[in-house]
Design a protein around this motif. Structure first.
Motif, short mmCIF file in Angstrom:
data_model
loop_
_atom_site.label_atom_id
_atom_site.label_comp_id
_atom_site.label_asym_id
_atom_site.label_seq_id
_atom_site.Cartn_x
_atom_site.Cartn_y
_atom_site.Cartn_z
N LEU A 1 -9.46 -9.67 4.44
CA LEU A 1 -9.74 -8.77 3.50
C LEU A 1 -10.25 -9.72 2.42
O LEU A 1 -9.73 -10.76 2.10
CB LEU A 1 -8.69 -7.72 3.07
CG LEU A 1 -7.85 -7.18 4.03
CD1 LEU A 1 -6.86 -6.35 3.71
CD2 LEU A 1 -9.31 -5.83 4.23
N ILE A 2 -11.21 -9.18 1.63
CA ILE A 2 -11.89 -9.88 0.41
C ILE A 2 -10.83 -9.47 -0.70
O ILE A 2 -10.52 -8.28 -0.89
CB ILE A 2 -13.21 -9.57 0.19
CG1 ILE A 2 -14.13 -9.73 1.32
CG2 ILE A 2 -13.67 -9.79 -1.13
CD1 ILE A 2 -15.62 -9.22 1.16
N GLN A 3 -10.51 -10.67 -1.39
CA GLN A 3 -9.66 -10.32 -2.76
C GLN A 3 -10.38 -9.85 -3.81
O GLN A 3 -11.21 -10.43 -4.25
CB GLN A 3 -8.96 -11.62 -2.98
CG GLN A 3 -8.17 -11.45 -4.41
CD GLN A 3 -6.76 -10.49 -4.11
OE1 GLN A 3 -7.04 -9.34 -4.06
NE2 GLN A 3 -5.76 -11.09 -4.16
N THR A 4 -10.17 -8.45 -4.19
CA THR A 4 -11.08 -7.99 -5.10
C THR A 4 -10.59 -8.03 -6.60
O THR A 4 -10.95 -7.87 -7.51
CB THR A 4 -11.31 -6.32 -4.98
OG1 THR A 4 -9.98 -5.79 -4.88
CG2 THR A 4 -12.09 -6.18 -3.74
N HIS A 5 -9.37 -8.57 -6.73
CA HIS A 5 -8.54 -8.30 -7.96
C HIS A 5 -9.17 -9.32 -8.96
O HIS A 5 -9.05 -9.17 -9.90
CB HIS A 5 -7.02 -8.78 -7.78
CG HIS A 5 -6.36 -7.55 -7.05
ND1 HIS A 5 -6.09 -6.40 -7.86
CD2 HIS A 5 -5.82 -7.64 -5.68
CE1 HIS A 5 -5.21 -5.40 -6.88
NE2 HIS A 5 -5.25 -6.13 -5.56
N SER A 6 -9.84 -10.36 -8.60
CA SER A 6 -10.28 -11.37 -9.64
C SER A 6 -11.75 -10.81 -10.05
O SER A 6 -12.08 -11.11 -11.12
CB SER A 6 -10.72 -12.68 -8.77
OG SER A 6 -11.43 -12.63 -7.64
N MET A 7 -12.18 -9.82 -9.33
CA MET A 7 -13.35 -9.15 -9.73
C MET A 7 -13.12 -7.95 -10.48
O MET A 7 -14.17 -7.31 -10.81
CB MET A 7 -14.31 -9.18 -8.83
CG MET A 7 -14.83 -10.44 -8.26
SD MET A 7 -15.67 -11.56 -9.43
CE MET A 7 -17.35 -10.73 -9.74
N THR A 8 -12.02 -7.34 -10.71
CA THR A 8 -11.59 -6.00 -11.21
C THR A 8 -10.48 -5.99 -12.21
O THR A 8 -9.75 -7.07 -12.46
CB THR A 8 -11.20 -5.00 -10.29
OG1 THR A 8 -10.14 -5.70 -9.47
CG2 THR A 8 -12.39 -5.09 -9.15
N LEU A 9 -10.39 -5.22 -13.13
CA LEU A 9 -9.29 -5.20 -14.15
C LEU A 9 -8.65 -3.74 -13.93
O LEU A 9 -9.21 -2.74 -13.60
CB LEU A 9 -9.91 -5.16 -15.44
CG LEU A 9 -10.80 -6.39 -15.85
CD1 LEU A 9 -11.56 -6.11 -16.95
CD2 LEU A 9 -9.91 -7.51 -15.93
N ASN A 10 -7.52 -3.95 -14.04
CA ASN A 10 -6.57 -2.63 -13.99
C ASN A 10 -6.34 -2.02 -15.45
O ASN A 10 -7.04 -2.66 -16.40
CB ASN A 10 -5.06 -2.82 -13.41
CG ASN A 10 -4.30 -4.04 -14.09
OD1 ASN A 10 -4.46 -4.11 -15.56
ND2 ASN A 10 -3.51 -4.32 -13.30
N ARG A 11 -5.90 -0.89 -15.53
CA ARG A 11 -5.92 -0.33 -16.93
C ARG A 11 -5.09 -1.10 -17.99
O ARG A 11 -5.42 -1.24 -19.10
CB ARG A 11 -4.98 1.18 -16.75
CG ARG A 11 -5.21 1.97 -17.74
CD ARG A 11 -4.62 3.31 -17.22
NE ARG A 11 -4.35 4.05 -18.69
CZ ARG A 11 -2.86 4.37 -18.74
NH1 ARG A 11 -1.89 4.30 -17.96
NH2 ARG A 11 -2.69 5.28 -19.78
#
Length: 104
Positions: A6-16
């Motif tokens: 799976l591609i780790q998306t957390h480095s390219m996204t922000l949570n609330r």
């Protein structure tokens, strides 16, 4: 045989929580201001996720909500050298006042 990863998306996204920290507002303040922010071209949540695109949010902050400048930051100009990484700038006082209800 290689196992798909799976591609780790957390480095390219922000949570609330990361968004409110970047904008220096409370979570309830962000919730109240979100419709107004989105009218000013603030990126909407990614489809199917409770996260926002980190590059899009940073570009919005750098562009002070100017959609054309935001797109130039995200996409770049032809023959423009690519930046290695977008730095997270300080939130301009004007933006904090306009969208966060912070007195300047």
């Amino acid at each position: 045989m290689m196992t798909p990863t799976l591609i780790q998306t957390h480095s390219m996204t922000l949570n609330r929580q990361q968004i409110v920290s970047l904008l220096d507002v409370t979570e309830s303040g962000f919730d109240r201001a979100r419709p107004k922010l989105e009218e000013a071209n603030f990126p909407k949540k990614l489809p199917g996720m409770n996260r926002w695109s980190k590059p899009a949010v940073i570009a919005w902050i750098k562009a002070s909500g100017n959609q054309d400048l935001m797109l130039r930051i995200l996409i770049g100009e032809p023959n423009e050298p690519e930046e290695e990484e977008l730095e997270i700038p300080d939130v301009p006082a004007e933006l904090a006042a306009r969208y966060g209800g912070v007195s300047v």
